[in-house]
Design a protein around this motif. Structure first.
Motif, PDB file in Angstrom:
ATOM      1  N   THR A 295     113.610  13.104  35.595  1.00  0.00           N
ATOM      2  CA  THR A 295     114.327  12.450  36.682  1.00  0.00           C
ATOM      3  C   THR A 295     113.354  12.039  37.758  1.00  0.00           C
ATOM      4  OG1 THR A 295     114.698  14.578  37.755  1.00  0.00           O
ATOM      5  CG2 THR A 295     116.422  13.781  36.306  1.00  0.00           C
ATOM      6  N   GLY A 296     113.418  10.739  38.138  1.00  0.00           N
ATOM      7  CA  GLY A 296     112.634  10.248  39.257  1.00  0.00           C
ATOM      8  C   GLY A 296     111.164  10.113  38.942  1.00  0.00           C
ATOM      9  N   GLY A 297     110.478   9.373  39.831  1.00  0.00           N
ATOM     10  CA  GLY A 297     109.028   9.265  39.719  1.00  0.00           C
ATOM     11  C   GLY A 297     108.586   8.245  38.702  1.00  0.00           C
ATOM     12  N   ALA A 298     107.279   8.009  38.699  1.00  0.00           N
ATOM     13  CA  ALA A 298     106.711   7.057  37.749  1.00  0.00           C
ATOM     14  C   ALA A 298     106.783   7.609  36.337  1.00  0.00           C
ATOM     15  CB  ALA A 298     105.264   6.758  38.121  1.00  0.00           C
ATOM     16  N   ARG A 299     106.921   6.704  35.382  1.00  0.00           N
ATOM     17  CA  ARG A 299     106.925   7.130  33.988  1.00  0.00           C
ATOM     18  C   ARG A 299     105.520   7.502  33.564  1.00  0.00           C
ATOM     19  NH1 ARG A 299     109.236   2.416  34.192  1.00  0.00           N
ATOM     20  NH2 ARG A 299     107.537   1.461  32.982  1.00  0.00           N
ATOM     21  N   VAL A 300     105.433   8.159  32.411  1.00  0.00           N
ATOM     22  CA  VAL A 300     104.123   8.550  31.900  1.00  0.00           C
ATOM     23  C   VAL A 300     103.312   7.291  31.608  1.00  0.00           C
ATOM     24  CG1 VAL A 300     104.858   8.620  29.490  1.00  0.00           C
ATOM     25  CG2 VAL A 300     102.946  10.017  30.233  1.00  0.00           C
ATOM     26  N   PRO A 301     102.014   7.267  31.953  1.00  0.00           N
ATOM     27  CA  PRO A 301     101.196   6.084  31.673  1.00  0.00           C
ATOM     28  C   PRO A 301     101.265   5.688  30.204  1.00  0.00           C
ATOM     29  CG  PRO A 301     100.031   7.555  33.156  1.00  0.00           C
ATOM     30  CD  PRO A 301     101.268   8.283  32.730  1.00  0.00           C
ATOM     31  N   GLY A 302     101.307   4.380  29.976  1.00  0.00           N
ATOM     32  CA  GLY A 302     101.418   3.856  28.625  1.00  0.00           C
ATOM     33  C   GLY A 302     102.835   3.503  28.242  1.00  0.00           C
ATOM     34  N   SER A 303     103.839   3.991  29.001  1.00  0.00           N
ATOM     35  CA  SER A 303     105.224   3.650  28.693  1.00  0.00           C
ATOM     36  C   SER A 303     105.569   2.301  29.306  1.00  0.00           C
ATOM     37  CB  SER A 303     106.170   4.734  29.221  1.00  0.00           C
ATOM     38  OG  SER A 303     106.061   4.856  30.628  1.00  0.00           O
ATOM     39  N   LEU A 304     106.427   1.547  28.623  1.00  0.00           N
ATOM     40  CA  LEU A 304     106.784   0.206  29.061  1.00  0.00           C
ATOM     41  C   LEU A 304     108.165   0.199  29.693  1.00  0.00           C
ATOM     42  CD1 LEU A 304     105.609  -1.865  25.940  1.00  0.00           C
ATOM     43  CD2 LEU A 304     104.310  -1.281  27.998  1.00  0.00           C
TER      44      LEU A 304
ATOM     45  N   GLN B 180     102.408  14.506  39.967  1.00  0.00           N
ATOM     46  CA  GLN B 180     103.085  15.672  39.381  1.00  0.00           C
ATOM     47  C   GLN B 180     102.605  16.970  40.032  1.00  0.00           C
ATOM     48  OE1 GLN B 180     105.560  14.716  37.429  1.00  0.00           O
ATOM     49  NE2 GLN B 180     104.665  12.666  37.718  1.00  0.00           N
ATOM     50  N   LEU B 181     101.310  17.077  40.294  1.00  0.00           N
ATOM     51  CA  LEU B 181     100.768  18.293  40.914  1.00  0.00           C
ATOM     52  C   LEU B 181     101.275  18.450  42.336  1.00  0.00           C
ATOM     53  CD1 LEU B 181      97.089  18.136  39.599  1.00  0.00           C
ATOM     54  CD2 LEU B 181      98.891  19.693  38.848  1.00  0.00           C
ATOM     55  N   GLU B 182     101.285  17.383  43.105  1.00  0.00           N
ATOM     56  CA  GLU B 182     101.756  17.478  44.490  1.00  0.00           C
ATOM     57  C   GLU B 182     103.234  17.835  44.553  1.00  0.00           C
ATOM     58  OE1 GLU B 182      98.695  14.799  47.118  1.00  0.00           O
ATOM     59  OE2 GLU B 182     100.679  13.965  46.669  1.00  0.00           O
ATOM     60  N   ARG B 183     104.018  17.345  43.604  1.00  0.00           N
ATOM     61  CA  ARG B 183     105.443  17.688  43.581  1.00  0.00           C
ATOM     62  C   ARG B 183     105.664  19.164  43.245  1.00  0.00           C
ATOM     63  NH1 ARG B 183     108.157  12.366  40.635  1.00  0.00           N
ATOM     64  NH2 ARG B 183     108.078  11.031  42.482  1.00  0.00           N
ATOM     65  N   ASN B 184     104.648  19.778  42.670  1.00  0.00           N
ATOM     66  CA  ASN B 184     104.723  21.208  42.373  1.00  0.00           C
ATOM     67  C   ASN B 184     103.908  22.034  43.370  1.00  0.00           C
ATOM     68  OD1 ASN B 184     106.169  21.886  39.558  1.00  0.00           O
ATOM     69  ND2 ASN B 184     105.249  19.833  39.452  1.00  0.00           N
ATOM     70  N   LYS B 185     103.750  21.474  44.577  1.00  0.00           N
ATOM     71  CA  LYS B 185     103.194  22.190  45.740  1.00  0.00           C
ATOM     72  C   LYS B 185     101.699  22.454  45.645  1.00  0.00           C
ATOM     73  CE  LYS B 185     107.465  22.254  47.007  1.00  0.00           C
ATOM     74  NZ  LYS B 185     107.945  21.153  47.859  1.00  0.00           N
ATOM     75  N   PHE B 186     100.972  21.752  44.791  1.00  0.00           N
ATOM     76  CA  PHE B 186      99.514  21.845  44.770  1.00  0.00           C
ATOM     77  C   PHE B 186      98.940  20.775  45.694  1.00  0.00           C
ATOM     78  CE2 PHE B 186      99.041  24.937  41.509  1.00  0.00           C
ATOM     79  CZ  PHE B 186     100.007  24.698  40.533  1.00  0.00           C
TER      80      PHE B 186
ATOM     81  N   GLU C 180      96.749   8.854  38.861  1.00  0.00           N
ATOM     82  CA  GLU C 180      97.802   8.814  39.884  1.00  0.00           C
ATOM     83  C   GLU C 180      99.042   9.577  39.427  1.00  0.00           C
ATOM     84  OE1 GLU C 180      97.401   4.328  40.624  1.00  0.00           O
ATOM     85  OE2 GLU C 180      97.806   5.162  42.597  1.00  0.00           O
ATOM     86  N   TRP C 181      99.360   9.440  38.143  1.00  0.00           N
ATOM     87  CA  TRP C 181     100.536  10.163  37.637  1.00  0.00           C
ATOM     88  C   TRP C 181     100.308  11.670  37.715  1.00  0.00           C
ATOM     89  CZ3 TRP C 181     101.077  13.438  33.348  1.00  0.00           C
ATOM     90  CH2 TRP C 181     102.400  13.778  33.005  1.00  0.00           C
TER      91      TRP C 181
ATOM     92  N   ARG D 159     104.381  16.302  31.163  1.00  0.00           N
ATOM     93  CA  ARG D 159     104.423  17.015  32.447  1.00  0.00           C
ATOM     94  C   ARG D 159     104.324  18.520  32.227  1.00  0.00           C
ATOM     95  NH1 ARG D 159     109.097  15.449  34.004  1.00  0.00           N
ATOM     96  NH2 ARG D 159     108.402  13.622  35.173  1.00  0.00           N
ATOM     97  N   GLN D 160     105.037  19.019  31.208  1.00  0.00           N
ATOM     98  CA  GLN D 160     104.987  20.458  30.920  1.00  0.00           C
ATOM     99  C   GLN D 160     103.584  20.887  30.494  1.00  0.00           C
ATOM    100  OE1 GLN D 160     108.101  20.602  27.992  1.00  0.00           O
ATOM    101  NE2 GLN D 160     109.707  21.053  29.490  1.00  0.00           N
ATOM    102  N   ARG D 161     102.907  20.056  29.697  1.00  0.00           N
ATOM    103  CA  ARG D 161     101.545  20.389  29.277  1.00  0.00           C
ATOM    104  C   ARG D 161     100.594  20.396  30.468  1.00  0.00           C
ATOM    105  NH1 ARG D 161     100.402  17.124  23.582  1.00  0.00           N
ATOM    106  NH2 ARG D 161     102.166  17.979  22.393  1.00  0.00           N
ATOM    107  N   LEU D 162     100.764  19.430  31.372  1.00  0.00           N
ATOM    108  CA  LEU D 162      99.913  19.380  32.559  1.00  0.00           C
ATOM    109  C   LEU D 162     100.080  20.641  33.401  1.00  0.00           C
ATOM    110  CD1 LEU D 162      98.136  17.958  34.716  1.00  0.00           C
ATOM    111  CD2 LEU D 162     100.236  16.884  35.564  1.00  0.00           C
ATOM    112  N   LEU D 163     101.313  21.019  33.679  1.00  0.00           N
ATOM    113  CA  LEU D 163     101.559  22.190  34.517  1.00  0.00           C
ATOM    114  C   LEU D 163     101.136  23.477  33.823  1.00  0.00           C
ATOM    115  CD1 LEU D 163     105.021  21.170  36.041  1.00  0.00           C
ATOM    116  CD2 LEU D 163     102.748  20.990  37.064  1.00  0.00           C
ATOM    117  N   ALA D 164     101.322  23.527  32.501  1.00  0.00           N
ATOM    118  CA  ALA D 164     100.871  24.711  31.768  1.00  0.00           C
ATOM    119  C   ALA D 164      99.357  24.840  31.827  1.00  0.00           C
ATOM    120  CB  ALA D 164     101.347  24.640  30.322  1.00  0.00           C
TER     121      ALA D 164
END
Length: 709
Positions: A156-165, A24-30, A19-20, A124-129
């Motif tokens: 800024t904004g959005g759900a945190r990375v999975p695994g973060s508390l 992130q992909l949809e927010r970058n127009k994918f 889901e995360w 997020r940067q690794r995912l988009l790269a």
């Protein structure tokens, strides 16, 4: 056929990552296709997967241990895509690791990136790269020798990375041996997110079936979706106020040391109204209805675990948690004893009826002792009398009791102090027992060899480690806690001498002065255990402790709980010990306080008059305890409007207190303050003012504060 940029391929436990990544992909127009977002209940899963593979440009594969389980559909997804010839854009499979895992050999030549173990911005940067491919820098590349500050800006904004508390969080560590339950986890998540205001989810089932473990796993799995997650032990609803007060302090809604009053609880409940992103967990409640008044009216999520499915007064969806499936049971044992054969593990799972707690304990015993499955199964038949036959939900599973009995026999042979400790806490409440209670206890409090072990830190930790290794209790850094089923079984073997040690331990654990709010958390630790032991025990010391506990409840503003337990203890101890017992009279005095503070003045007067009469006869008119009763009765009379009689009694009590205790004693000053109040009610304002002023002056000099009893 409408094409999409990406299909997210993942294993069920990695849904938060899926889901995360999709967000992130949809927010970058994918454009993205994700089963839990796009496929409806009742759809043919195989056909939907086939269609999605056909119309997506690329497949984002989230790699983990579960992803490569051959029994999952993920195997079909990644193997189908890998078998295709690369088109002009390159391979359609984009692998990203979301956990530490070694991919199969056929994938080891494929480049992948890691999303786990890094801050969210970097993930997020690794995912988009990964999805956009490599590129050359647009600007100057910094000289490696320069001290350039390349600190990333916070996301800024959005759900945190999975695994973060979340910042406000008190859930215990997840169970590393947790297995199965994927359908239950997915279903729970879907129901909680089914609308703007999700129904309360009430998980019910027999003890030991794994309700708590399931919710712990859910909380960790979806922790990044919440801003606040708070775990509440709800077995005794009257004790929830303390835990809500702790939540309020952790969230900076109340100052440290704030009282867990009903008003404070209402304030916490109001905080949740209209506030998104929170999860409250009421664990082991008697029923959903029992905590119905403590369910916030807001858009967050509430999960309740209980043996009872009763939800008649609460809009809660009852969800039954059953035993594990056989494959999950087998996996649970193999995670601990991987060398066992599938046949032996299957026999073991059948013998304990796939009950998670029983499986965990059995696996722990096999690992600790090295016994064979045949030997273990034989142990199950050694002591059939140990089977716990009665319970809140009917019959407890026999194999669980036999497993506990076998583990206790092994533990006693290995470490008698460990067995003593378990038998000692088995007669207490099924709540956490602070380890500080065991350390530094006076001679004679604990039996030997436990007393010797508890005096040495290393020895105590080794003993606790043996207990935890056998799955007989949960041991954290500062507490030990037995599961209620294990506790019920072990308690049947506790000797009368060990029971007396349990009572002595509670007495020594008393925080002391009840009027100090800083000590109230320690009283909160003690109270559940005292409620279990009183009035079962004949210990006079514990009866005195019970009276102090009632005063603590009165001081913290929990008058109804003080009334409830004070009435029970007073009636039962009065029958056992007679109406003139000093502990019975002190409990009666605190019960009268609770009645008075609830506005039940006539009942308070009746109790105070009886207590005063008996104390005068037993202790004499000038005993400080008698004087306290006289002053309390005077205050009662004033509340009932009989200010003249109140004045006469308070004047007599004050004169005696000054003579016996001195003008500056705290009890004397309290009597003076109460008399001043009666004088004010009678319209004698000058006398009231003079007495108030003198009392304030003395209190400032003696105590430094203005304090009233």
């Amino acid at each position: 056929m409408t094409r999409v940029d990406f299909l997210i391929s993942y294993a069920g436990p990695d849904r938060p990552w899926a889901e995360w990544a999709a967000q992130q992909l949809e927010r970058n127009k994918f454009t993205v296709e994700l089963d839990v977002w796009d496929w409806a209940t009742g759809d043919n899963f195989v056909l939907r997967m086939s269609d999605a593979l056909a119309r997506c440009d690329r497949v984002l594969a989230l790699l983990s241990k579960d992803y490569f389980d051959r029994e999952r559909f993920t195997t079909d997804e990644w193997t189908v895509v890998l078998a295709e010839r690369p088109d002009k854009r390159g391979r359609r499979l984009i692998p990203l690791r979301v956990a530490e895992v070694e991919p199969p050999s056929i994938l080891r030549a494929v480049l992948y990136r890691d999303l786990f173990g890094v801050p969210e911005l970097e993930a997020r940067q690794r995912l988009l790269a990964a999805v956009t491919g490599p590129s050359r820098p647009a600007g100057d590349v910094p000289f490696p020798g320069s001290a350039v500050n390349n600190a990333p800006t916070p996301p800024t904004g959005g759900a945190r990375v999975p695994g973060s508390l979340p910042a406000v969080w008190n859930v215990r560590r997840r169970n590393p041996a947790f297995t199965g339950r994927e359908a239950e986890l997915a279903g729970l998540r879907q129901r909680l997110c089914s609308g703007d205001r999700a129904l309360v989810q009430a998980l019910h089932g027999i003890g030991g079936v794994g309700k708590t473990e399931l919710v712990v796993e859910y909380a960790h799995l979806f922790a990044n979706e919440y801003d606040l997650v708070w775990w509440i032990d709800a077995e005794r609803p009257e004790l929830i106020g303390e835990q809500l007060a702790a939540l309020a302090v952790a969230a900076d809604w109340l100052t440290p040391g704030a009282s867990a009053t009903p008003a404070a609880t209402e304030s916490v409940m109001r905080r949740f109204h209209g506030m998104p992103g929170w999860l409250l967990i009421y664990d082991n409640a008697p029923s959903a209805d029992a905590v119905g008044a403590l369910i916030p009216d807001g858009t967050g999520h509430v999960v309740i675990t209980s043996r009872s499915r009763q939800t008649s007064k609460v809009a809660a969806a009852p969800i039954e948690v059953d035993v594990l499936t056989r494959p999950a049971s087998v996996q649970l044992v193999l995670d601990v004893r991987p060398e066992l054969s599938a046949t032996d593990v299957d026999r073991l799972a059948a013998a304990v009826e796939d009950l998670p707690l029983a499986l965990t304990q059995a696996a722990g015993l096999l690992a600790e002792t090295g016994m064979t499955v045949d030997e273990y199964l034989q142990e199950l038949t050694v002591d059939p009398a140990a089977v716990l036959s009665e319970g809140p939900t009917g019959h407890y599973p026999g194999p669980l009791a036999a497993a506990v009995a076998a583990a206790m026999r092994h533990l006693a042979g290995q470490d008698e102090a460990a067995a003593q400790l378990l038998r000692l806490i088995a007669v207490l409440a099924p709540e956490a027992v602070p380890l500080r209670w065991l350390i530094g206890t006076p001679e004679g409090t604990l039996p030997r060899p436990l007393a010797t072990v508890a005096s040495r830190t290393l020895a105590l930790r080794r003993t606790l480690g043996r207990i935890a290794a056998l799955g007989l209790a949960r041991v954290d850094s500062d507490v030990i806690q037995m599961h209620r089923l294990t506790q019920a079984i072990v308690a049947r073997t506790t000797s009368s001498a060990e029971t007396e040690s349990s009572d002595r331990l509670l007495v020594e654990a008393s925080p002391g002065y009840t009027g100090e709010p800083a000590l109230w958390p320690k009283w909160a630790d003690l109270l559940p255990h005292l409620l279990v032991r009183m009035p079962v025990t004949a210990s006079s010391a514990l009866r005195d402790l019970a009276a102090s506990a009632l005063y603590y409840l009165v001081l913290r503003g929990d008058y109804r709980t003080a009334k409830q337990w004070g009435h029970l203890w007073h009636e039962q101890l009065r029958q056992q010990l007679g109406p003139d017992d000093l502990a019975v009279l002190e409990i009666a005095a605190q019960l009268a306080n609770a009645h008075a503070l609830l506005g039940e003045y006539q009942e308070a007067r009746r109790l105070n008059e009886d207590t005063l009469t008996r104390r005068r006869r037993i202790l004499g008119d000038d005993d400080p305890v008698t004087l306290r009763s006289a002053d309390s009765l005077g205050s009662n009379l004033s509340l009932l409007g009989d200010h003249e009689q109140a004045r006469r009694r308070q004047e007599d009590a004050l004169a005696r207190s000054r003579r016996v205790l001195g003008d500056d004693d705290a009890e004397t000053l309290s009597s003076a303050n109460n008399l001043a109040r009666s004088l004010y009610e009678l319209g004698e304002y000058e006398q009231a003012h003079s007495l108030y002023e003198d009392t304030l002056t003395r209190r400032r000099r003696v105590l430094g504060i203005c304090q009233d009893r």
